[in-house]
Design an enzyme around this catalytic site. Structure first.
Site, short mmCIF file in Angstrom:
data_model
loop_
_atom_site.label_atom_id
_atom_site.label_comp_id
_atom_site.label_asym_id
_atom_site.label_seq_id
_atom_site.Cartn_x
_atom_site.Cartn_y
_atom_site.Cartn_z
N GLU A 143 0.85 -1.19 0.00
CA GLU A 143 0.00 0.00 0.00
C GLU A 143 0.89 1.25 0.00
OE1 GLU A 143 -3.23 -0.74 2.81
OE2 GLU A 143 -4.02 -2.24 1.44
C1 HEC Z 1 -3.19 0.79 -1.96
C2 HEC Z 1 -4.56 1.03 -1.59
C3 HEC Z 1 -4.88 1.49 -0.19
C4 HEC Z 1 -4.39 2.59 0.47
C5 HEC Z 1 -3.35 3.57 0.00
C6 HEC Z 1 -5.10 2.65 1.72
N1 HEC Z 1 -6.01 1.62 1.80
FE1 HEC Z 1 -7.36 1.34 3.26
N2 HEC Z 1 -7.79 -0.47 2.50
C7 HEC Z 1 -7.30 -0.98 1.31
C8 HEC Z 1 -7.65 -2.38 1.22
C9 HEC Z 1 -7.30 -3.31 0.07
C10 HEC Z 1 -8.36 -2.70 2.38
C11 HEC Z 1 -8.89 -4.08 2.79
C12 HEC Z 1 -7.69 -4.84 3.33
C13 HEC Z 1 -8.03 -6.09 4.08
O1 HEC Z 1 -9.18 -6.27 4.48
O2 HEC Z 1 -7.12 -6.89 4.30
C14 HEC Z 1 -8.45 -1.46 3.16
C15 HEC Z 1 -9.17 -1.33 4.35
C16 HEC Z 1 -9.38 -0.12 4.97
C17 HEC Z 1 -10.35 0.12 6.02
C18 HEC Z 1 -11.30 -0.90 6.62
C19 HEC Z 1 -12.67 -0.77 6.04
C20 HEC Z 1 -13.46 -2.02 6.15
O3 HEC Z 1 -14.56 -2.06 5.57
O4 HEC Z 1 -13.04 -3.00 6.77
C21 HEC Z 1 -10.24 1.45 6.38
C22 HEC Z 1 -11.05 2.18 7.43
C23 HEC Z 1 -9.18 2.00 5.58
N3 HEC Z 1 -8.69 1.04 4.72
C24 HEC Z 1 -8.68 3.29 5.70
C25 HEC Z 1 -7.48 3.70 5.12
C26 HEC Z 1 -6.71 4.87 5.53
C27 HEC Z 1 -7.08 5.79 6.66
C28 HEC Z 1 -5.65 4.95 4.69
C29 HEC Z 1 -4.49 5.95 4.73
C30 HEC Z 1 -3.73 5.98 5.95
C31 HEC Z 1 -5.75 3.83 3.76
N4 HEC Z 1 -6.85 3.08 4.08
C32 HEC Z 1 -4.89 3.61 2.69
C33 HEC Z 1 -6.60 -0.27 0.38
C34 HEC Z 1 -5.89 0.87 0.67
#
Ligand code: HEC
Ligand code: HEC
Length: 364
Positions: A143
């Site tokens: 990420e």
């Molecule tokens: C490269 C893409 C990417 C970036 C950049 C990213 N995310 Fe995510 N995010 C994801 C993915 C893929 C998941 C699901 C991962 C898993 O469940 O293992 C996720 C899950 C989440 C969730 C959980 C939501 C749920 O329904 O369970 C939240 C809240 C979230 N991210 C917030 C953030 C925040 C705040 C940032 C920055 C600090 C961020 N993400 C940066 C891809 C990203």
């Protein structure tokens, strides 16, 4: 006598098939569906139980949410994958992060809108809160790929950020990784999207069209509410593939937590968050609804015995018009997003650690 029968029958059928709007509201609530409260004091109790939200912290959290320098490359912000202009998602099947690497398990980015209402975060529920969750993506190699130290150095090298942290938390604040990520979570707590569905549950009976009401009733009667309930219509762990195997189960090989439970995605704004399911393999919403009815059963807890559960299980079967009505009901879950003014971010200084877009051997 004959005439009497002819008249009375259609009336009876109408009563049996359709609940009146007010009894539908009752029924929805009895089945665990809850509106976003209209009163801000009530809403605050839910989104801010610890009383940490302040205007300065929210504003700073917003800047950090849009801050690409929290990533190793200085290119990827939270908004890259959770685009607030696109329903809080990226709209691609698997998330694409540092150096264009696709998520190795073909995992789809879930929406951040209304995530504050979830009991668990991540598809396997491994995180209990937004504060805890936000530490993950910044460091994850696929990420944002930044170390804690790199993030702390970047932010502390920019005097405007230091001043804003002091303003938000007082002069003695230590601007470390946890403070930075928990401030992002504070902003995320405000990302709630009330919709016509909430107006309806809050008593405005003409907020949903007749067809949407029919869809809501079908959604309840067919047992979708077993798992899609609460304010988010999801957000807790539930079994998947109760009846059949998911069509695309082998793409990425994700099976949920150690008990094969998967975090139920919210259905709020579902019309805006395609593609669907943990590996983003289904694009069309009606196909996602059909797949759900093929996979799942509705169930009710009948009894507990010897540490186990006895469940009253009801397979879900949907006719084409059921699917149609549920699809129509989903329109009413499109919420009003908070207005977000794109923040101007303070410039880097000479001592701000430089972007590392290449595959470098730096320890940071
Ligand atoms: C490269 C893409 C990417 C970036 C950049 C990213 N995310 Fe995510 N995010 C994801 C993915 C893929 C998941 C699901 C991962 C898993 O469940 O293992 C996720 C899950 C989440 C969730 C959980 C939501 C749920 O329904 O369970 C939240 C809240 C979230 N991210 C917030 C953030 C925040 C705040 C940032 C920055 C600090 C961020 N993400 C940066 C891809 C990203
Ligand atoms: C036994 C629990 C359960 C029942 C019953 C259930 N669902 Fe789900 N639903 C889930 C889980 C778990 C997922 C996430 C599965 C995944 O992606 O791996 C999901 C995903 C979905 C998605 C895709 C959401 C997204 O963002 O990817 C839709 C749409 C959906 N369900 C609609 C329905 C409808 C409509 C019904 C009733 C016909 C229903 N569900 C019944 C547990 C359930």
């Amino acid at each position: 006598m004959k005439i009497f029968k002819i008249i009375i029958l259609p009336i009876l059928t109408t009563i049996i098939l359709f609940s009146s709007p007010t009894s539908l509201i009752e029924k929805a609530k009895k089945n665990g569906l809850l509106p976003i409260p209209t009163k801000s004091s009530e809403l605050l109790k839910i989104i801010d139980p610890k009383g940490v939200l302040t205007k300065d912290r929210i504003e700073l959290g917003k800047m950090l949410y849009f801050e690409p320098r929290l990533s190793k490359s200085s290119l990827i912000s939270c908004n890259w994958c959770h685009n607030l202009g696109l329903g809080g998602v990226d709209g691609v099947p698997k998330a694409i992060g540092h150096q264009w690497s696709g998520n190795p398990r073909h995992i789809n980015s879930p929406t951040v809108y209304n995530a504050v209402f979830f009991k668990r975060q991540f598809w396997d529920g491994r995180s209990p809160s937004l504060e805890d969750q936000a530490k993950g993506p910044v460091q994850a190699g696929v990420e944002m790929a930044a170390s804690k130290r790199l993030v702390e150095e970047r932010i502390n090298s920019i005097p405007e950020y230091v001043a804003l942290f002091k303003k938000a938390y007082g002069n003695n604040v230590k601007i470390d990784f946890d403070k930075i990520t928990s401030t992002i979570a504070i902003f995320e707590r405000t990302l709630v999207t009330p919709s016509r569905y909430d107006n309806f549950l809050n008593g405005k009976i003409d907020a949903l069209s007749k067809k949407e009401q029919k869809g809501l009733e079908t959604f309840i009667d067919k047992g979708c509410v077993t798992c899609h309930n609460g304010i988010a219509l999801g957000g807790d762990m539930q079994p998947f593939e109760l009846r059949n195997k998911y069509k695309y189960r082998d793409v990425g090989g994700f099976r949920g937590d150690s008990k094969n439970m998967i975090k139920v995605p919210t259905l709020r704004n579902i019309t805006q968050t395609a593609p669907y399911f943990h590996n983003g393999m289904i694009w069309k919403l009606t196909d996602a609804i059909k797949e759900m009815s093929h996979l799942q059963v509705g169930y009710k807890l009948k009894d507990k015995k010897n540490g186990g559960f006895i469940l009253d299980i009801k397979p879900i079967t949907l006719t084409n018009s059921d699917v149609d009505n549920i699809r129509e009901f989903f329109n009413s879950l499109e919420g009003k997003k908070p207005q977000i003014i794109y923040p101007e971010l303070p410039r880097s200084r000479d001592n701000t650690p430089k972007p590392e877009p290449e595959n470098s051997t730096s320890k940071k």
